[in-house]
Motif scaffolding. Structure first.
Motif, PDB file in Angstrom:
ATOM      1  N   PHE A  14       0.820  -1.216   0.000  1.00  0.00           N
ATOM      2  CA  PHE A  14       0.000   0.000   0.000  1.00  0.00           C
ATOM      3  C   PHE A  14       0.853   1.265   0.000  1.00  0.00           C
ATOM      4  CE2 PHE A  14      -2.841   3.141   2.098  1.00  0.00           C
ATOM      5  CZ  PHE A  14      -3.876   3.142   1.158  1.00  0.00           C
ATOM      6  N   LYS A  18       1.323   4.143  -3.050  1.00  0.00           N
ATOM      7  CA  LYS A  18       1.010   5.549  -2.765  1.00  0.00           C
ATOM      8  C   LYS A  18       2.224   6.443  -2.991  1.00  0.00           C
ATOM      9  CE  LYS A  18      -3.319   5.318  -1.496  1.00  0.00           C
ATOM     10  NZ  LYS A  18      -4.394   6.043  -2.161  1.00  0.00           N
ATOM     11  N   HIS A  45      -8.693   1.181  -3.775  1.00  0.00           N
ATOM     12  CA  HIS A  45      -8.063   1.933  -2.688  1.00  0.00           C
ATOM     13  C   HIS A  45      -7.161   3.062  -3.179  1.00  0.00           C
ATOM     14  CE1 HIS A  45      -9.755  -0.716   0.288  1.00  0.00           C
ATOM     15  NE2 HIS A  45      -9.343  -1.739  -0.419  1.00  0.00           N
ATOM     16  N   TRP A  53       2.406  -3.652  -9.210  1.00  0.00           N
ATOM     17  CA  TRP A  53       1.592  -4.469  -8.313  1.00  0.00           C
ATOM     18  C   TRP A  53       1.812  -5.955  -8.604  1.00  0.00           C
ATOM     19  CZ3 TRP A  53      -2.700  -7.691  -9.223  1.00  0.00           C
ATOM     20  CH2 TRP A  53      -3.397  -8.082  -8.075  1.00  0.00           C
ATOM     21  N   SER A  97       1.713   0.831   6.184  1.00  0.00           N
ATOM     22  CA  SER A  97       0.876  -0.368   6.046  1.00  0.00           C
ATOM     23  C   SER A  97      -0.111  -0.519   7.199  1.00  0.00           C
ATOM     24  CB  SER A  97       1.745  -1.612   5.928  1.00  0.00           C
ATOM     25  OG  SER A  97       2.543  -1.761   7.071  1.00  0.00           O
ATOM     26  N   ASN A 107      -9.133   8.995   2.644  1.00  0.00           N
ATOM     27  CA  ASN A 107      -8.077   8.688   1.694  1.00  0.00           C
ATOM     28  C   ASN A 107      -7.983   9.858   0.722  1.00  0.00           C
ATOM     29  OD1 ASN A 107      -6.398   7.638  -0.275  1.00  0.00           O
ATOM     30  ND2 ASN A 107      -7.333   5.613  -0.235  1.00  0.00           N
TER      31      ASN A 107
END
Length: 143
Positions: A14, A18, A45, A53, A97, A107
């Motif tokens: 994550f 980002k 998300h 990924w 995380s 978010n």
């Protein structure tokens, strides 16, 4: 660059995505051109580079080996490495995380009008456009 972030800062999935996105978007917004080649998609998300990924899921060793390529390129332009290192300092802790958003309103990439929001409204996994990032990235700044 993802290999550099993973190897040097041990970012989990994550925060890795980002920091990649925010580094890319900050640079594109401020300089007018890409920091690196990427194709961010509107995952549930937030923005995700699917290639990174997948490599993080299936071939972590290959992703980490890409660190060497980035370090060589950064040696030619130290301001790039400094920019990325500053992005890690600015964003990694926020998206750690352990960070969980109680709802999507917390978010920042999910704010109304953001590049992610514009792409996601067209359908899940839609590509974020560089034009939208240039115009609307300011709407997703972290507090």
């Amino acid at each position: 660059m993802a290999g550099y972030l993973k190897t040097q800062f041990n970012l989990h999935a994550f925060p890795l995505q980002k920091v990649l996105y925010y580094s890319y978007a900050d640079y594109l917004e401020s300089k007018g051109h890409r920091l690196f080649s990427a194709s961010f998609q509107a995952f549930d998300h937030g923005p995700v580079d699917r290639k990174v990924w997948r490599k993080a899921q299936d071939n972590l060793k290959e992703l980490q080996e890409k660190n060497y390529d980035f370090v060589q390129k950064a040696a030619l332009n130290p301001s790039i490495k400094e920019f990325i290192d500053n992005s890690v300092k600015k964003y990694a802790n926020f998206f750690d995380s352990g960070q969980r958003f109680e709802n999507s309103d917390q978010n920042p990439t999910h704010n109304n009008g953001t590049p992610w929001n514009r792409a996601y409204s067209k359908g899940r996994n839609t590509l974020l456009s560089d034009d939208d990032i240039k115009k609307y990235h300011y709407l997703e700044q972290i507090p």
